[in-house]
Design a protein around this motif. Structure first.
Motif, PDB file in Angstrom:
ATOM      1  N   HIS A  42       0.826  -1.205   0.000  1.00  0.00           N
ATOM      2  CA  HIS A  42       0.000   0.000   0.000  1.00  0.00           C
ATOM      3  C   HIS A  42       0.865   1.262   0.000  1.00  0.00           C
ATOM      4  N   THR A  43       1.933   1.243   0.783  1.00  0.00           N
ATOM      5  CA  THR A  43       2.788   2.441   0.860  1.00  0.00           C
ATOM      6  C   THR A  43       3.527   2.673  -0.455  1.00  0.00           C
ATOM      7  N   ILE A  44       3.994   1.574  -1.063  1.00  0.00           N
ATOM      8  CA  ILE A  44       4.701   1.702  -2.352  1.00  0.00           C
ATOM      9  C   ILE A  44       3.756   2.259  -3.410  1.00  0.00           C
ATOM     10  N   ALA A  45       2.526   1.739  -3.428  1.00  0.00           N
ATOM     11  CA  ALA A  45       1.544   2.207  -4.414  1.00  0.00           C
ATOM     12  C   ALA A  45       1.234   3.681  -4.213  1.00  0.00           C
ATOM     13  N   LEU A  46       1.088   4.107  -2.944  1.00  0.00           N
ATOM     14  CA  LEU A  46       0.789   5.516  -2.685  1.00  0.00           C
ATOM     15  C   LEU A  46       1.967   6.396  -3.069  1.00  0.00           C
ATOM     16  N   ARG A  47       3.183   5.890  -2.833  1.00  0.00           N
ATOM     17  CA  ARG A  47       4.392   6.636  -3.237  1.00  0.00           C
ATOM     18  C   ARG A  47       4.354   6.925  -4.733  1.00  0.00           C
ATOM     19  N   GLN A  48       3.909   5.947  -5.514  1.00  0.00           N
ATOM     20  CA  GLN A  48       3.839   6.103  -6.963  1.00  0.00           C
ATOM     21  C   GLN A  48       2.766   7.114  -7.377  1.00  0.00           C
ATOM     22  N   GLN A  49       1.784   7.312  -6.532  1.00  0.00           N
ATOM     23  CA  GLN A  49       0.667   8.197  -6.876  1.00  0.00           C
ATOM     24  C   GLN A  49       0.886   9.639  -6.446  1.00  0.00           C
ATOM     25  N   LEU A  50       1.961   9.906  -5.709  1.00  0.00           N
ATOM     26  CA  LEU A  50       2.184  11.259  -5.210  1.00  0.00           C
ATOM     27  C   LEU A  50       2.479  12.230  -6.343  1.00  0.00           C
ATOM     28  N   PRO A  51       2.149  13.505  -6.180  1.00  0.00           N
ATOM     29  CA  PRO A  51       2.465  14.512  -7.194  1.00  0.00           C
ATOM     30  C   PRO A  51       3.969  14.598  -7.449  1.00  0.00           C
ATOM     31  N   GLN A  52       4.328  15.161  -8.595  1.00  0.00           N
ATOM     32  CA  GLN A  52       5.726  15.201  -9.029  1.00  0.00           C
ATOM     33  C   GLN A  52       6.628  15.908  -8.031  1.00  0.00           C
ATOM     34  N   GLN A  53       6.090  16.887  -7.289  1.00  0.00           N
ATOM     35  CA  GLN A  53       6.950  17.646  -6.378  1.00  0.00           C
ATOM     36  C   GLN A  53       7.506  16.787  -5.246  1.00  0.00           C
ATOM     37  N   PHE A  54       6.938  15.593  -5.047  1.00  0.00           N
ATOM     38  CA  PHE A  54       7.437  14.702  -4.007  1.00  0.00           C
ATOM     39  C   PHE A  54       8.519  13.749  -4.527  1.00  0.00           C
ATOM     40  N   ALA A  55       8.811  13.807  -5.813  1.00  0.00           N
ATOM     41  CA  ALA A  55       9.732  12.843  -6.419  1.00  0.00           C
ATOM     42  C   ALA A  55      11.124  12.896  -5.789  1.00  0.00           C
ATOM     43  N   GLN A  56      11.552  14.099  -5.389  1.00  0.00           N
ATOM     44  CA  GLN A  56      12.897  14.252  -4.849  1.00  0.00           C
ATOM     45  C   GLN A  56      12.949  14.146  -3.332  1.00  0.00           C
ATOM     46  N   VAL A  57      11.802  13.942  -2.696  1.00  0.00           N
ATOM     47  CA  VAL A  57      11.788  13.809  -1.238  1.00  0.00           C
ATOM     48  C   VAL A  57      12.333  12.437  -0.870  1.00  0.00           C
ATOM     49  N   PRO A  58      13.295  12.364   0.046  1.00  0.00           N
ATOM     50  CA  PRO A  58      13.889  11.059   0.406  1.00  0.00           C
ATOM     51  C   PRO A  58      12.851  10.095   0.968  1.00  0.00           C
ATOM     52  N   ASP A  59      13.044   8.818   0.676  1.00  0.00           N
ATOM     53  CA  ASP A  59      12.137   7.799   1.203  1.00  0.00           C
ATOM     54  C   ASP A  59      12.102   7.819   2.730  1.00  0.00           C
ATOM     55  N   GLU A  60      13.238   8.134   3.342  1.00  0.00           N
ATOM     56  CA  GLU A  60      13.301   8.169   4.796  1.00  0.00           C
ATOM     57  C   GLU A  60      12.330   9.192   5.378  1.00  0.00           C
TER      58      GLU A  60
END
Length: 282
Positions: A42-60
């Motif tokens: 579920h978390t991985i799927a939501l990560r994929q759905q986030l807006p582009q501005q979150f692309a550079q936010v670290p996974d941590e």
């Protein structure tokens, strides 16, 4: 989307949820809300759905925030799923329908694009291009000035036998002046109509009479013409891929439509009912 407090607590949450690497897969349970499990998937799927501005936010940083987001969403879902209004239930049905349909189309579109399908599409494109009417390209240069006085000066300089390129570098106000007025190759439709008409009236090597356009006065020299060559694959690849995907998705819809009974009962219904949002009120 995420509360600032969640980011502050990132380290603590990560430590609490840490699991042996070997045991972790998409089904790994990260949280429970009542009897509902929230998994790593579920978390991985939501990560994929986030807006582009979150692309550079670290996974941590994102990981604990996403976990808490899913927990809070499930809390709200369990508390309010049964109390949706009629309009909200219909919107949810539409969203589910749209998501599933879009996923199916994306799979079909992605699978359709292969090296082989692109090569076949390009071969068909090249054959059709070669069979069509030749497209003439023009290689021309010009000298652009603002006033009639400057126009006459340019005409006089050329009449004296000065090289066109030299006169262009001295008098032209266009950016092409540094190339001696050279505009490179272009096909019909690229230049403004009056300019294009003047170019097409010339023979290679000829210089035009002054031509007035909204930009000023042009004196044009046609250097050469040629038939447009078949564009290289890289130049048309995006268009070919788009057409391959469009064809594949249309074929999928048509094949599925043929396998199910569809009754379109909308004929005769008043189209203005589309704006009657009051019909959704309970």
């Amino acid at each position: 989307m995420f509360k600032n407090a969640r980011f502050v607590a990132a380290t603590a949450v990560l430590a609490a949820l840490a699991l042996p690497v070997a045991a972790q897969d998409a089904s790994t349970v990260l949280a429970r809300v009542g009897d509902t499990e929230i998994t790593l998937g579920h978390t991985i799927a939501l990560r994929q759905q986030l807006p582009q501005q979150f692309a550079q936010v670290p996974d941590e940083t994102l990981f604990p925030a996403i976990v808490q987001q899913l927990i809070e969403q499930e809390i709200l879902n369990q508390a309010h799923a049964g109390s949706l209004t009629a309009a909200e239930r219909l919107m949810l049905e539409n969203e589910n329908r749209s998501f599933v349909a879009n996923a199916a189309l994306v799979r079909a579109a992605t699978a359709a694009v292969t090296d082989e399908s692109v090569a076949q599409a390009y071969a068909a494109f090249a054959e059709e291009f070669a069979q069509g009417e030749p497209v003439i390209e023009y290689h021309a240069a010009h000298i652009l000035v603002r006033t009639e006085e400057e126009r006459d000066t340019v005409v006089a300089a050329l009449a004296e036998g000065r090289p066109f390129e030299e006169v262009a570098r001295e008098f032209s106000i266009d950016g092409s002046r540094n190339q001696g007025g050279d505009l490179g190759w272009f096909a019909a439709g690229v230049m403004i109509p009056d300019f294009q008409a003047a170019v097409e009236a010339l023979e290679p090597g000829q210089v035009s009479e002054p031509v007035q356009t909204r930009f000023g006065w042009h004196v044009i020299k046609l250097m050469e013409t040629r038939n447009q060559a078949v564009p290289e694959l890289d130049e048309v690849r995006d268009e070919l891929v788009t057409e391959i995907q469009r064809t594949a998705t249309r074929a999928l819809i048509d094949s599925l439509r043929d396998s199910v009974v569809v009754e379109d009962l909308s004929e005769g219904v008043d189209p203005t009912l589309l704006s009657r949002t009051d019909l959704l009120d309970e």
